[in-house]
Enzyme design. Structure first.
Site, mmCIF file in Angstrom:
data_model
loop_
_atom_site.group_PDB
_atom_site.id
_atom_site.type_symbol
_atom_site.label_atom_id
_atom_site.label_comp_id
_atom_site.label_asym_id
_atom_site.label_seq_id
_atom_site.Cartn_x
_atom_site.Cartn_y
_atom_site.Cartn_z
ATOM 1 N N HIS A 1 -6.959 -5.711 2.215
ATOM 2 C CA HIS A 1 -5.812 -5.161 2.938
ATOM 3 C C HIS A 1 -5.273 -6.253 3.867
ATOM 4 O O HIS A 1 -6.018 -6.774 4.710
ATOM 5 C CB HIS A 1 -6.246 -3.972 3.814
ATOM 6 N N GLN B 1 -14.533 2.495 1.241
ATOM 7 C CA GLN B 1 -13.823 2.127 0.012
ATOM 8 C C GLN B 1 -13.550 3.355 -0.846
ATOM 9 O O GLN B 1 -14.435 4.195 -1.049
ATOM 10 C CB GLN B 1 -14.666 1.109 -0.789
ATOM 11 N N HIS C 1 -10.236 -5.259 -3.417
ATOM 12 C CA HIS C 1 -8.899 -5.458 -2.841
ATOM 13 C C HIS C 1 -9.036 -5.815 -1.377
ATOM 14 O O HIS C 1 -9.968 -5.372 -0.693
ATOM 15 C CB HIS C 1 -8.025 -4.213 -3.017
ATOM 16 N N VAL D 1 -11.091 2.949 -3.748
ATOM 17 C CA VAL D 1 -10.742 2.433 -5.076
ATOM 18 C C VAL D 1 -11.698 1.277 -5.398
ATOM 19 O O VAL D 1 -11.722 0.271 -4.678
ATOM 20 C CB VAL D 1 -9.274 1.952 -5.116
ATOM 21 N N ASP E 1 0.853 -1.191 0.000
ATOM 22 C CA ASP E 1 0.000 0.000 0.000
ATOM 23 C C ASP E 1 0.887 1.238 0.000
ATOM 24 O O ASP E 1 1.894 1.304 0.705
ATOM 25 C CB ASP E 1 -0.922 0.003 1.232
ATOM 26 N N ASN F 1 -12.995 -3.151 2.305
ATOM 27 C CA ASN F 1 -14.018 -2.124 2.481
ATOM 28 C C ASN F 1 -14.984 -2.201 1.307
ATOM 29 O O ASN F 1 -14.549 -2.346 0.158
ATOM 30 C CB ASN F 1 -13.376 -0.735 2.533
HETATM 31 P P1 AMP Z 1 -9.834 1.481 0.178
HETATM 32 O O1 AMP Z 1 -10.076 2.708 0.993
HETATM 33 O O2 AMP Z 1 -10.197 0.210 0.880
HETATM 34 O O3 AMP Z 1 -10.430 1.575 -1.208
HETATM 35 O O4 AMP Z 1 -8.261 1.373 0.027
HETATM 36 C C1 AMP Z 1 -7.542 1.920 -1.044
HETATM 37 C C2 AMP Z 1 -6.096 1.798 -0.686
HETATM 38 O O5 AMP Z 1 -5.329 1.931 -1.857
HETATM 39 C C3 AMP Z 1 -5.587 2.852 0.302
HETATM 40 O O6 AMP Z 1 -5.053 2.210 1.454
HETATM 41 C C4 AMP Z 1 -4.519 3.596 -0.500
HETATM 42 O O7 AMP Z 1 -3.439 3.998 0.295
HETATM 43 C C5 AMP Z 1 -4.131 2.567 -1.536
HETATM 44 N N1 AMP Z 1 -3.577 3.083 -2.777
HETATM 45 C C6 AMP Z 1 -4.102 4.051 -3.582
HETATM 46 N N2 AMP Z 1 -3.340 4.232 -4.659
HETATM 47 C C7 AMP Z 1 -2.321 3.338 -4.561
HETATM 48 C C8 AMP Z 1 -1.191 3.024 -5.382
HETATM 49 N N3 AMP Z 1 -0.956 3.673 -6.552
HETATM 50 N N4 AMP Z 1 -0.338 2.066 -4.975
HETATM 51 C C9 AMP Z 1 -0.555 1.416 -3.808
HETATM 52 N N5 AMP Z 1 -1.599 1.655 -2.997
HETATM 53 C C10 AMP Z 1 -2.469 2.604 -3.366
#
Ligand code: AMP
Length: 111
Positions: free
Chosen positions: A99, A91, A97, A93, A28, A84
């Site tokens: 974590h 969430q 995914h 992204v 991350d 999430n």
């Molecule tokens: P969520 O809030 O569950 O959608 O988590 C998205 C996660 O993606 C967050 O912990 C961010 O820090 C991580 N993230 C976003 N962009 C990148 C990236 N380019 N490379 C690695 N992690 C990322």
């Protein structure tokens, strides 16, 4: 199309820790624990709520990848595997995914 799809396609760099034909895992970018790895299917599934029957094996495979990464990163005795779902679920992204978090005492506060 999401940033994680760009990572899957190799258009955006990542700190990759695992990859096979179906799954990729990378660190991350903003870690919330000493070990914070994202494990994602290469298939574009927006979130856990969008998982269908044919994806079940893929989700199981992600759990196996998490087990093996937990061992590789020395956190197999205690970690959290969390996803999430939706904005209200935190969430950001919209490409499924998980974590993998560990390397410190994690709180039992989940929300
Ligand atoms: P969520 O809030 O569950 O959608 O988590 C998205 C996660 O993606 C967050 O912990 C961010 O820090 C991580 N993230 C976003 N962009 C990148 C990236 N380019 N490379 C690695 N992690 C990322």
């Amino acid at each position: 199309m999401t940033i994680f799809k760009d990572i899957v396609d190799g258009k955006i760099p990542c700190e990759k820790v695992f990859e096979n034909e179906r799954v990729i895992a990378f660190k991350d970018i903003a870690p919330q624990a000493p070990v914070h790895i994202l494990i994602i299917p290469k298939k574009e599934i927006p979130d856990i709520q969008s998982v269908v029957g044919e994806d079940i094996h893929l989700v199981g495979e992600i759990i196996k990848v998490a087990q093996s990464l937990a061992k590789e990163f020395g956190i197999e005795e205690g970690y959290r595997l969390v996803t999430n779902n939706g904005s209200l679920g935190g969430q950001a992204v919209f490409h499924l995914h998980f974590h993998l978090l560990g390397g410190k005492q994690l709180s039992n506060q989940l929300a």
